[in-house]
Design a protein around this motif. Structure first.
Motif, PDB file in Angstrom:
ATOM      1  N   VAL A 125     -13.624   6.029   1.037  1.00  0.00           N
ATOM      2  CA  VAL A 125     -13.910   4.994   2.032  1.00  0.00           C
ATOM      3  C   VAL A 125     -13.207   3.690   1.666  1.00  0.00           C
ATOM      4  N   ALA A 126     -13.231   3.342   0.393  1.00  0.00           N
ATOM      5  CA  ALA A 126     -12.563   2.106  -0.044  1.00  0.00           C
ATOM      6  C   ALA A 126     -11.059   2.181   0.198  1.00  0.00           C
ATOM      7  N   ARG A 127     -10.447   3.311  -0.109  1.00  0.00           N
ATOM      8  CA  ARG A 127      -9.001   3.467   0.094  1.00  0.00           C
ATOM      9  C   ARG A 127      -8.641   3.453   1.577  1.00  0.00           C
ATOM     10  N   LEU A 128      -9.464   4.088   2.388  1.00  0.00           N
ATOM     11  CA  LEU A 128      -9.170   4.107   3.827  1.00  0.00           C
ATOM     12  C   LEU A 128      -9.325   2.728   4.453  1.00  0.00           C
ATOM     13  N   ARG A 129     -10.295   1.958   3.986  1.00  0.00           N
ATOM     14  CA  ARG A 129     -10.433   0.589   4.497  1.00  0.00           C
ATOM     15  C   ARG A 129      -9.247  -0.260   4.079  1.00  0.00           C
ATOM     16  N   SER A 130      -8.803  -0.092   2.839  1.00  0.00           N
ATOM     17  CA  SER A 130      -7.640  -0.816   2.347  1.00  0.00           C
ATOM     18  C   SER A 130      -6.379  -0.418   3.112  1.00  0.00           C
ATOM     19  N   ALA A 131      -6.239   0.866   3.378  1.00  0.00           N
ATOM     20  CA  ALA A 131      -5.075   1.355   4.122  1.00  0.00           C
ATOM     21  C   ALA A 131      -5.094   0.827   5.553  1.00  0.00           C
ATOM     22  N   SER A 132      -6.268   0.797   6.143  1.00  0.00           N
ATOM     23  CA  SER A 132      -6.381   0.290   7.512  1.00  0.00           C
ATOM     24  C   SER A 132      -5.969  -1.179   7.585  1.00  0.00           C
ATOM     25  N   ALA A 133      -6.423  -1.958   6.629  1.00  0.00           N
ATOM     26  CA  ALA A 133      -6.047  -3.373   6.593  1.00  0.00           C
ATOM     27  C   ALA A 133      -4.544  -3.531   6.361  1.00  0.00           C
ATOM     28  N   ALA A 134      -3.988  -2.721   5.494  1.00  0.00           N
ATOM     29  CA  ALA A 134      -2.549  -2.794   5.221  1.00  0.00           C
ATOM     30  C   ALA A 134      -1.739  -2.408   6.443  1.00  0.00           C
ATOM     31  N   HIS A 135      -2.203  -1.417   7.197  1.00  0.00           N
ATOM     32  CA  HIS A 135      -1.485  -1.003   8.402  1.00  0.00           C
ATOM     33  C   HIS A 135      -1.530  -2.083   9.476  1.00  0.00           C
ATOM     34  N   ARG A 136      -2.600  -2.850   9.498  1.00  0.00           N
ATOM     35  CA  ARG A 136      -2.677  -3.930  10.485  1.00  0.00           C
ATOM     36  C   ARG A 136      -1.755  -5.082  10.132  1.00  0.00           C
ATOM     37  N   LEU A 137      -1.550  -5.328   8.837  1.00  0.00           N
ATOM     38  CA  LEU A 137      -0.790  -6.498   8.408  1.00  0.00           C
ATOM     39  C   LEU A 137       0.681  -6.218   8.113  1.00  0.00           C
ATOM     40  N   PRO A 177       4.192  -3.455   8.328  1.00  0.00           N
ATOM     41  CA  PRO A 177       4.763  -2.256   8.960  1.00  0.00           C
ATOM     42  C   PRO A 177       4.917  -1.160   7.897  1.00  0.00           C
ATOM     43  N   LEU A 178       4.104  -0.127   7.989  1.00  0.00           N
ATOM     44  CA  LEU A 178       4.142   0.972   7.032  1.00  0.00           C
ATOM     45  C   LEU A 178       4.553   2.264   7.726  1.00  0.00           C
ATOM     46  N   ALA A 179       5.037   3.191   6.941  1.00  0.00           N
ATOM     47  CA  ALA A 179       5.456   4.477   7.481  1.00  0.00           C
ATOM     48  C   ALA A 179       4.257   5.230   8.054  1.00  0.00           C
ATOM     49  N   GLY A 180       4.533   6.016   9.081  1.00  0.00           N
ATOM     50  CA  GLY A 180       3.468   6.772   9.729  1.00  0.00           C
ATOM     51  C   GLY A 180       2.875   7.864   8.854  1.00  0.00           C
ATOM     52  N   TRP A 181       3.638   8.366   7.885  1.00  0.00           N
ATOM     53  CA  TRP A 181       3.110   9.443   7.053  1.00  0.00           C
ATOM     54  C   TRP A 181       1.991   8.954   6.145  1.00  0.00           C
ATOM     55  N   THR A 182       1.896   7.646   5.912  1.00  0.00           N
ATOM     56  CA  THR A 182       0.760   7.158   5.138  1.00  0.00           C
ATOM     57  C   THR A 182      -0.527   7.282   5.949  1.00  0.00           C
ATOM     58  N   ARG A 183      -0.415   7.171   7.267  1.00  0.00           N
ATOM     59  CA  ARG A 183      -1.583   7.421   8.124  1.00  0.00           C
ATOM     60  C   ARG A 183      -1.996   8.885   8.047  1.00  0.00           C
ATOM     61  N   LEU A 184      -0.991   9.781   7.972  1.00  0.00           N
ATOM     62  CA  LEU A 184      -1.286  11.206   7.844  1.00  0.00           C
ATOM     63  C   LEU A 184      -2.027  11.482   6.536  1.00  0.00           C
ATOM     64  N   PHE A 197       0.855  -1.176   0.000  1.00  0.00           N
ATOM     65  CA  PHE A 197       0.000   0.000   0.000  1.00  0.00           C
ATOM     66  C   PHE A 197       0.889   1.224   0.000  1.00  0.00           C
ATOM     67  N   GLY A 198       0.812   2.026  -1.049  1.00  0.00           N
ATOM     68  CA  GLY A 198       1.638   3.211  -1.169  1.00  0.00           C
ATOM     69  C   GLY A 198       0.797   4.463  -1.295  1.00  0.00           C
ATOM     70  N   PRO A 199       1.448   5.604  -1.231  1.00  0.00           N
ATOM     71  CA  PRO A 199       0.710   6.869  -1.300  1.00  0.00           C
ATOM     72  C   PRO A 199       0.057   7.117  -2.656  1.00  0.00           C
ATOM     73  N   ALA A 200       0.504   6.448  -3.702  1.00  0.00           N
ATOM     74  CA  ALA A 200      -0.093   6.646  -5.025  1.00  0.00           C
ATOM     75  C   ALA A 200      -1.553   6.200  -5.055  1.00  0.00           C
ATOM     76  N   ARG A 201      -1.939   5.328  -4.153  1.00  0.00           N
ATOM     77  CA  ARG A 201      -3.330   4.864  -4.108  1.00  0.00           C
ATOM     78  C   ARG A 201      -4.290   5.949  -3.639  1.00  0.00           C
ATOM     79  N   TYR A 202      -3.770   7.026  -3.060  1.00  0.00           N
ATOM     80  CA  TYR A 202      -4.620   8.119  -2.595  1.00  0.00           C
ATOM     81  C   TYR A 202      -4.920   9.129  -3.696  1.00  0.00           C
ATOM     82  N   ILE A 203      -4.270   9.036  -4.839  1.00  0.00           N
ATOM     83  CA  ILE A 203      -4.393  10.073  -5.870  1.00  0.00           C
ATOM     84  C   ILE A 203      -5.808  10.143  -6.442  1.00  0.00           C
ATOM     85  N   ALA A 204      -6.396   9.021  -6.807  1.00  0.00           N
ATOM     86  CA  ALA A 204      -7.727   9.031  -7.433  1.00  0.00           C
ATOM     87  C   ALA A 204      -8.797   9.659  -6.529  1.00  0.00           C
TER      88      ALA A 204
END
Length: 102
Positions: free
Chosen positions: A59-71, A73-80, A13-20
């Protein structure tokens, strides 16, 4: 048999997924500002539809990001980025409700 909805290995999960979602929300926000419901109702409702699509995408991206953060170790700035996306989505939703005729 494996379930394709839940892969055994999580995808990156990378920051590029937030662009759309950001682009859809920015387009909707600008359109609602430039085409008020009283002056251009067809364009206003078109931008309301774009805002709805942007919110669903958010909502779809945030759910995906939440699942990725649980599984993973991602950088904290992706949470930001996710927090900013959620805040901007709420702002656009407020602008849509504020611009509704009535």
């Amino acid at each position: 048999m494996t379930d394709s909805a839940h892969p055994s290995e999580p995808r990156e999960f990378g920051p590029a997924r937030y662009i759309a979602p950001y682009l859809l929300l920015v387009l909707a926000d600008a359109g609602i500002e430039k085409a008020p419901a009283g002056d251009r109702p067809v364009l206003f409702w078109l931008f309301v539809a774009v805002a709805g699509l942007g919110l669903v995408s958010t909502v779809a991206r945030l759910r995906s990001a939440s699942a990725a953060h649980r599984l993973l170790p991602l950088a904290g700035w992706t949470r930001l980025l996710g927090t900013l996306l959620a805040a901007y989505g709420l702002y656009v939703a407020y602008r849509v409700v504020d611009g509704l005729p009535g």
